[in-house]
Design a protein around this motif. Structure first.
Motif, PDB file in Angstrom:
ATOM      1  N   CYS A 186       5.007   4.968   7.058  1.00 45.55           N
ATOM      2  CA  CYS A 186       5.206   3.903   8.049  1.00 45.55           C
ATOM      3  C   CYS A 186       5.089   4.494   9.450  1.00 45.55           C
ATOM      4  CB  CYS A 186       6.568   3.236   7.857  1.00 45.55           C
ATOM      5  SG  CYS A 186       6.746   2.377   6.295  1.00 45.55           S
ATOM      6  N   LYS A 187       3.892   4.846   9.828  1.00 46.54           N
ATOM      7  CA  LYS A 187       3.667   5.519  11.103  1.00 46.54           C
ATOM      8  C   LYS A 187       2.594   4.803  11.885  1.00 46.54           C
ATOM      9  CE  LYS A 187       4.372   9.921   8.672  1.00 46.54           C
ATOM     10  NZ  LYS A 187       3.706  11.203   8.305  1.00 46.54           N
ATOM     11  N   THR A 229       0.846  -1.191   0.000  1.00 43.00           N
ATOM     12  CA  THR A 229       0.000   0.000   0.000  1.00 43.00           C
ATOM     13  C   THR A 229       0.876   1.233   0.000  1.00 43.00           C
ATOM     14  OG1 THR A 229      -1.790   1.149   1.186  1.00 43.00           O
ATOM     15  CG2 THR A 229      -0.147   0.013   2.525  1.00 43.00           C
ATOM     16  N   TYR A 230       0.338   2.320  -0.533  1.00 44.72           N
ATOM     17  CA  TYR A 230       1.081   3.592  -0.538  1.00 44.72           C
ATOM     18  C   TYR A 230       0.889   4.312   0.796  1.00 44.72           C
ATOM     19  CZ  TYR A 230       2.691   8.204  -2.016  1.00 44.72           C
ATOM     20  OH  TYR A 230       3.348   9.407  -2.102  1.00 44.72           O
ATOM     21  N   THR A 231      -0.348   4.666   1.134  1.00 41.88           N
ATOM     22  CA  THR A 231      -0.634   5.194   2.460  1.00 41.88           C
ATOM     23  C   THR A 231      -1.194   4.070   3.324  1.00 41.88           C
ATOM     24  OG1 THR A 231      -2.848   5.914   1.782  1.00 41.88           O
ATOM     25  CG2 THR A 231      -1.048   7.513   1.580  1.00 41.88           C
ATOM     26  N   PHE A 232      -1.156   4.261   4.643  1.00 46.11           N
ATOM     27  CA  PHE A 232      -1.425   3.112   5.505  1.00 46.11           C
ATOM     28  C   PHE A 232      -1.934   3.562   6.861  1.00 46.11           C
ATOM     29  CE2 PHE A 232       0.404  -0.400   8.284  1.00 46.11           C
ATOM     30  CZ  PHE A 232      -0.547  -1.331   7.913  1.00 46.11           C
ATOM     31  N   SER A 289       2.460  -9.375   6.887  1.00 47.31           N
ATOM     32  CA  SER A 289       3.451  -8.364   6.524  1.00 47.31           C
ATOM     33  C   SER A 289       2.848  -7.361   5.552  1.00 47.31           C
ATOM     34  CB  SER A 289       4.681  -9.018   5.904  1.00 47.31           C
ATOM     35  OG  SER A 289       5.705  -8.092   5.698  1.00 47.31           O
ATOM     36  N   VAL A 290       3.251  -6.088   5.695  1.00 46.19           N
ATOM     37  CA  VAL A 290       2.771  -5.024   4.813  1.00 46.19           C
ATOM     38  C   VAL A 290       3.961  -4.203   4.331  1.00 46.19           C
ATOM     39  CG1 VAL A 290       1.165  -3.104   4.534  1.00 46.19           C
ATOM     40  CG2 VAL A 290       0.651  -4.906   6.187  1.00 46.19           C
ATOM     41  N   LEU A 291       4.063  -4.025   3.015  1.00 44.41           N
ATOM     42  CA  LEU A 291       5.072  -3.170   2.397  1.00 44.41           C
ATOM     43  C   LEU A 291       4.441  -1.801   2.171  1.00 44.41           C
ATOM     44  CD1 LEU A 291       7.929  -3.001   1.082  1.00 44.41           C
ATOM     45  CD2 LEU A 291       6.846  -3.669  -1.072  1.00 44.41           C
ATOM     46  N   VAL A 292       5.036  -0.761   2.788  1.00 47.18           N
ATOM     47  CA  VAL A 292       4.431   0.577   2.824  1.00 47.18           C
ATOM     48  C   VAL A 292       5.455   1.615   2.368  1.00 47.18           C
ATOM     49  CG1 VAL A 292       3.211   2.263   4.262  1.00 47.18           C
ATOM     50  CG2 VAL A 292       3.045  -0.181   4.800  1.00 47.18           C
ATOM     51  N   ASP A 293       4.985   2.640   1.645  1.00 49.34           N
ATOM     52  CA  ASP A 293       5.859   3.746   1.294  1.00 49.34           C
ATOM     53  C   ASP A 293       6.520   4.303   2.550  1.00 49.34           C
ATOM     54  OD1 ASP A 293       6.672   6.012  -0.699  1.00 49.34           O
ATOM     55  OD2 ASP A 293       5.807   7.052   1.035  1.00 49.34           O
TER      56      ASP A 293
END
Length: 469
Positions: free
Chosen positions: A87-88, A34-37, A79-83
């Motif tokens: 990552c906050k 995802t880009y925003t999270f 697991s999540v791959l984030v911009d």
């Protein structure tokens, strides 16, 4: 293929697709990009459905926390791959969040892979893993279920799994990170579990709905080349019409390559038409129409061709429900192509920009799905595609129209905090120390120094600061 509304066929609630289908079996693991999270939304809404949680975070308190801990400890990987800029937020340490960092580009793909013992579901769409994306915006997504006897080609799943492995390697500069290893091991396990699932034989004729992955990244063919390739496999004639939905476009001073490339895909002789679905507003005081797109879209038609036209349609974003007005902003991205024989529908994460379609100096990581159906042999499938389209009004463009492009979500955000250079890898926090993993290119470290650790209330802390000058 669905839109995030459940009022009629072709519309659905995206969050419902995190719940397992019947006979899916026990949860094994899930990964997402995802880009925003929003970590809270991911844990309380997405994971609770994937894991079949029975308790509720708002009503059950500690019971929910205990059940969540038990459920998460029983799965192989979450697991999540984030911009890197998004990552906050606080999260449960039972699952991994991997920051994505790509020079001069972004990881913009929205893929979720949900694995149960008897089913693997792949969701590809336009929505970020946030409450805004899942519950407010107008989005689009496709959900593909792979299981024993599935009719979806296994090549689609393999391409997506390979793409996810490539992305995590390209987006991180520390391939030996434990969370990256878990990501790879989980995807490899999915490949082994599913190797005898799905369709093996190629598509023939026009009775089947054809499904293809359209994945973008550095070194891959651009969106238009991939679309042309899949179209030519089915039809001997190019498409005559294109309908393009995108909330974001390139800046007005750019050459707007995508707006020119779409005409190369369409019929080169005779009639051809492109229609853009956009956000638009009326300035009633000045009696002006304000279109959220660059004027270069209107000026992109081929010269010396009188039989081509460009139209614009306003996407309806304000809905009246039970005397309450609801605003649902446009965030959907899609391209529809057709001629008399075939219809092709691209849905996913790609904005109609140079970086989003892979025709610029930099290419984002993007993920899309192509659906194709014969308009003569499978009219029911084409009708289903059409039912996922947006409500719209065609616009009357004149010399008074104001072209006011929205800021592109692909462009750098000045409000994002400054980050350490990519030479800094990951950090491992111990009781009394912090270990920093650095890459081999350490010349940049000359401008940094390590402050001395200090003690306060039996805590030891260390940190990095940048020297002035």
């Amino acid at each position: 293929m669905s839109r995030t509304n459940n009022q009629h066929t072709g519309y659905a609630k995206l969050i419902d697709y995190w719940s397992p289908p019947p006979d899916a079996g026990e949860p094994i693991g899930c990964i997402a990009t995802t880009y925003t999270f929003s970590p809270v939304f991911f844990e309380e809404d997405c994971l609770s459905r994937f894991l079949r949680m029975e308790s509720d975070p708002d009503n059950d308190g500690s019971v929910f926390l205990v059940e969540r801990e038990e459920k998460m400890s029983s799965v192989q990987c979450i697991s999540v791959l984030v911009d890197q800029h998004h990552c906050k937020g606080a999260r449960n340490l039972r699952w991994d969040i991997i920051p994505s960092r790509i020079p001069k580009a972004i990881m913009h793909a929205k893929i979720s892979v949900l694995c149960w013992s008897n089913c693997v579901r792949v969701i590809v769409g336009s929505a970020n893993l946030t409450e805004q994306g899942y519950r407010m915006n107008q989005e689009i997504f496709g959900s593909l279920d792979f299981h024993g006897g599935s009719d979806i080609p296994m090549a689609v799943l393999k391409s997506i799994l390979d793409f996810l492995k490539e992305m995590v390697d390209r987006c991180t500069n520390s391939p030996d990170q434990p969370e990256v290893s878990r990501w790879h091991n989980f995807l490899t396990d999915i490949g082994k579990r599913t190797r005898n699932w799905g369709r093996i034989e190629p598509y023939r004729g026009g009775r089947d709905v054809r499904i293809h992955p359209l994945l973008l990244g550095s070194g891959k063919p651009d969106l238009f080349d991939q679309v042309r390739n899949y179209w030519n496999q089915a039809s001997s004639r190019p498409p005559d019409y294109a309908w393009i939905t995108s909330p974001f476009f390139d800046s007005p001073d750019s050459p707007n390559i995508p707006a020119k490339k779409i005409w190369e895909v369409l019929n080169q002789r005779g009639a051809a038409s492109v229609c853009y679905y956009v956000h638009a507003e009326d300035n009633k005081d000045k009696k002006q129409l304000i279109v959220s797109a660059p004027k270069s879209l209107l000026e992109s038609a081929p010269n010396q061709r009188s039989s081509v036209d460009i139209r614009f349609a306003r996407v309806i974003e304000c809905f009246d429900t039970k005397e309450i007005k609801t605003i649902r902003p446009l965030h959907m991205k899609s391209i529809w192509l057709q001629n008399d024989e075939w219809a092709l529908y691209v849905i996913g994460s790609s904005n109609f920009t140079a970086s989003g379609t892979g025709v610029g100096s930099t290419t984002n990581f993007e993920a899309n799905i192509i659906y194709m159906a014969s308009r003569t042999q499978n009219r029911a499938a084409v009708n289903m595609f059409e039912k996922s389209s947006l409500s719209k009004d065609y616009l009357a463009i004149d010399e008074y129209t104001v072209w006011d492009r929205q800021a592109n979500e692909d462009e750098p955000d000045s409000e994002c905090p400054a980050l350490l250079p990519s030479v800094f890898g990951y950090a491992i926090y111990g009781r009394m120390s912090i270990w920093y993993r650095l890459s081999d290119s350490i010349s940049v470290l000359k401008t940094y120094r390590r402050a001395f650790p200090y003690r306060r209330k039996r805590e030891r802390k260390s940190f990095m600061t940048k020297e002035n000058g």
